[in-house]
Scaffold this motif. Sequence first.
Motif, PDB file in Angstrom:
ATOM      1  N   TRP A 186      36.306  46.480  35.283  1.00  7.48           N
ATOM      2  CA  TRP A 186      34.858  46.535  35.456  1.00  7.48           C
ATOM      3  C   TRP A 186      34.372  45.579  36.541  1.00  7.48           C
ATOM      4  CZ3 TRP A 186      31.430  42.558  35.000  1.00  7.48           C
ATOM      5  CH2 TRP A 186      31.737  41.473  34.189  1.00  7.48           C
ATOM      6  N   ARG A 187      35.122  44.511  36.772  1.00  2.72           N
ATOM      7  CA  ARG A 187      34.694  43.547  37.786  1.00  2.72           C
ATOM      8  C   ARG A 187      34.834  44.066  39.211  1.00  2.72           C
ATOM      9  NH1 ARG A 187      35.874  40.116  33.522  1.00  2.72           N
ATOM     10  NH2 ARG A 187      34.571  38.219  33.420  1.00  2.72           N
ATOM     11  N   VAL A 188      35.691  45.024  39.451  1.00  2.00           N
ATOM     12  CA  VAL A 188      35.852  45.576  40.800  1.00  2.00           C
ATOM     13  C   VAL A 188      35.068  46.872  40.974  1.00  2.00           C
ATOM     14  CG1 VAL A 188      38.130  44.510  41.028  1.00  2.00           C
ATOM     15  CG2 VAL A 188      37.960  46.877  40.226  1.00  2.00           C
ATOM     16  N   ASP A 189      34.283  47.251  39.978  1.00  3.01           N
ATOM     17  CA  ASP A 189      33.516  48.495  39.995  1.00  3.01           C
ATOM     18  C   ASP A 189      32.047  48.188  40.269  1.00  3.01           C
ATOM     19  OD1 ASP A 189      32.261  50.896  39.577  1.00  3.01           O
ATOM     20  OD2 ASP A 189      33.030  51.202  37.541  1.00  3.01           O
ATOM     21  N   PRO A 190      31.501  48.596  41.419  1.00  2.00           N
ATOM     22  CA  PRO A 190      30.099  48.285  41.739  1.00  2.00           C
ATOM     23  C   PRO A 190      29.109  48.826  40.712  1.00  2.00           C
ATOM     24  CG  PRO A 190      31.249  49.135  43.663  1.00  2.00           C
ATOM     25  CD  PRO A 190      32.169  49.333  42.509  1.00  2.00           C
ATOM     26  N   ALA A 191      29.465  49.931  40.052  1.00  2.00           N
ATOM     27  CA  ALA A 191      28.562  50.514  39.055  1.00  2.00           C
ATOM     28  C   ALA A 191      28.422  49.614  37.834  1.00  2.00           C
ATOM     29  CB  ALA A 191      29.071  51.889  38.630  1.00  2.00           C
ATOM     30  N   LYS A 192      29.400  48.749  37.597  1.00  2.00           N
ATOM     31  CA  LYS A 192      29.358  47.870  36.442  1.00  2.00           C
ATOM     32  C   LYS A 192      29.166  46.402  36.823  1.00  2.00           C
ATOM     33  CE  LYS A 192      32.192  50.884  33.531  1.00  2.00           C
ATOM     34  NZ  LYS A 192      33.437  51.001  32.731  1.00  2.00           N
ATOM     35  N   SER A 193      29.613  46.033  38.013  1.00  2.00           N
ATOM     36  CA  SER A 193      29.564  44.642  38.436  1.00  2.00           C
ATOM     37  C   SER A 193      28.351  44.336  39.316  1.00  2.00           C
ATOM     38  CB  SER A 193      30.847  44.283  39.193  1.00  2.00           C
ATOM     39  OG  SER A 193      30.881  42.918  39.512  1.00  2.00           O
ATOM     40  N   GLY A 194      27.871  45.340  40.065  1.00  2.00           N
ATOM     41  CA  GLY A 194      26.792  45.104  41.025  1.00  2.00           C
ATOM     42  C   GLY A 194      27.336  44.986  42.431  1.00  2.00           C
ATOM     43  N   ILE A 195      26.538  44.446  43.348  1.00  2.00           N
ATOM     44  CA  ILE A 195      26.945  44.406  44.756  1.00  2.00           C
ATOM     45  C   ILE A 195      27.888  43.246  45.062  1.00  2.00           C
ATOM     46  CG2 ILE A 195      24.806  45.529  45.469  1.00  2.00           C
ATOM     47  CD1 ILE A 195      23.899  42.819  46.600  1.00  2.00           C
ATOM     48  N   GLY A 196      28.079  42.337  44.122  1.00  2.00           N
ATOM     49  CA  GLY A 196      28.978  41.205  44.330  1.00  2.00           C
ATOM     50  C   GLY A 196      30.195  41.284  43.430  1.00  2.00           C
ATOM     51  N   GLY A 197      31.364  41.008  43.983  1.00  2.00           N
ATOM     52  CA  GLY A 197      32.588  40.948  43.200  1.00  2.00           C
ATOM     53  C   GLY A 197      32.833  39.520  42.745  1.00  2.00           C
ATOM     54  N   ALA A 198      33.736  38.821  43.454  1.00  2.00           N
ATOM     55  CA  ALA A 198      33.949  37.401  43.171  1.00  2.00           C
ATOM     56  C   ALA A 198      32.640  36.633  43.342  1.00  2.00           C
ATOM     57  CB  ALA A 198      35.020  36.839  44.097  1.00  2.00           C
ATOM     58  N   LEU A 199      31.816  37.092  44.240  1.00  2.00           N
ATOM     59  CA  LEU A 199      30.525  36.463  44.504  1.00  2.00           C
ATOM     60  C   LEU A 199      29.680  36.376  43.237  1.00  2.00           C
ATOM     61  CD1 LEU A 199      28.899  35.436  46.994  1.00  2.00           C
ATOM     62  CD2 LEU A 199      27.895  37.713  47.113  1.00  2.00           C
ATOM     63  N   GLY A 200      29.599  37.487  42.501  1.00  2.00           N
ATOM     64  CA  GLY A 200      28.810  37.495  41.280  1.00  2.00           C
ATOM     65  C   GLY A 200      29.523  36.848  40.112  1.00  2.00           C
ATOM     66  N   ASP A 201      30.840  37.039  40.051  1.00  2.00           N
ATOM     67  CA  ASP A 201      31.607  36.577  38.904  1.00  2.00           C
ATOM     68  C   ASP A 201      31.780  35.065  38.909  1.00  2.00           C
ATOM     69  OD1 ASP A 201      33.075  36.902  36.566  1.00  2.00           O
ATOM     70  OD2 ASP A 201      34.969  37.178  37.621  1.00  2.00           O
ATOM     71  N   ILE A 202      32.191  34.492  40.030  1.00  2.00           N
ATOM     72  CA  ILE A 202      32.431  33.049  40.086  1.00  2.00           C
ATOM     73  C   ILE A 202      31.560  32.333  41.117  1.00  2.00           C
ATOM     74  CG2 ILE A 202      34.765  33.201  39.164  1.00  2.00           C
ATOM     75  CD1 ILE A 202      35.860  33.030  41.988  1.00  2.00           C
TER      76      ILE A 202
END
Length: 381
Positions: A186-202
């Motif tokens: 889910w973290r690499v999926d824009p539909a579930k994570s949003g426009i940020g990957g590592a940016l949003g997560d950490i």
Amino acid sequence: MARKLRMGMIGGGTGSFIGDVHRKASSIDGMIELVCGAFSSSAEKSKASGKALYLPEDRCYGSFEEMILKEKELPEGDRMDFVSIVTPNHMHFAPAKLALEHGFHVVCDKPMTLTLDETMELETSVQKSGKIFALTHNYTGYAMVKQARAMVAKGDLGKIRKIQVQYLQGWLSTAVEQTGQKQASWRVDPAKSGIGGALGDIGTHAANLAEYITGLDIEELAADLGTFGEGRVLDDDGNLLLRMNNGAKGTMSISQIALGEENNLAIKVYGEKGSLEWQQENPNQLITHWLEDPVKVFTPNGNNLYEEALVVSRIPAGHPEGYLEAFATIYKNFATHVMAILNNETIEKPDYPTVKEGVRGMQFIYAAVESDKNNAAWVKI
């Protein structure tokens, strides 16, 4: 109060890492008990998870809508006091908004929502509801982070000149999302994570920590993001330059493909009179340097701590406190505020991340993505 606060949980079913963390952390200080939940988008899995947690069958709900509406119908002395939302990012907004509209306080994982539009709407919902909203930037709960913040606020370091912050992980060095690993998929999926990957997560944790300790805002940033994992569309690495609102400069490095790194969140803050250094993987030491004095190392419940650090140091000096205790501090401070409200009391400056930090986090993500799209151009937050 003569009772514990009653918590309902959304998400965090059997096998969930973060759901288990929230349940353990919320119970550490004996102020909160889990009374109900909608633990999965599958009604069957939700009820099975509730059973495994020894909850009554009639308090294990098939959906968050059912939980919020049915809990609202219960007598005030039985219903939950607040909800804890521990779902992937795309499932933060709807349950949080519905809970607020039906009179429940909210604790929510970060980032606050999937999109910036949702964030602004949720901020309005919090303001209209009169309820309180806590965002689990859990790293602000460490005793040595509290000590660092207090030292800056009291002027011990003088005017802040420079900040270096990093959050480095290596768990996405290979395409683990293609193996069925739920935390990765889910973290690499824009539909579930949003426009940020590592940016949003950490990245949001790193930005929040820099602002929390220094009391400063990131005013502008220039971001160079990278996507190294095959087939990925979201960033899994990045380097950012920061300009703070007092003129201080900063750098940030984030990565989830830094092979060998585990959870290397660390920060250094440099002032005119002193500097400090804190590392999440060695959280019980705050190292400080001074113009003329020797190096000083502070520890939880150790010597010369400010009250802000002492009140969240739970055990005698030399006994390690870590991730769960820091998480618990967020819940403790949130619960103290809720109890004050129920007792018609006032807390002037509650110490936990709120909807304000949620807005800051989403603005940070959007500014960094915009900057990266424009060859690391400077973008104001």
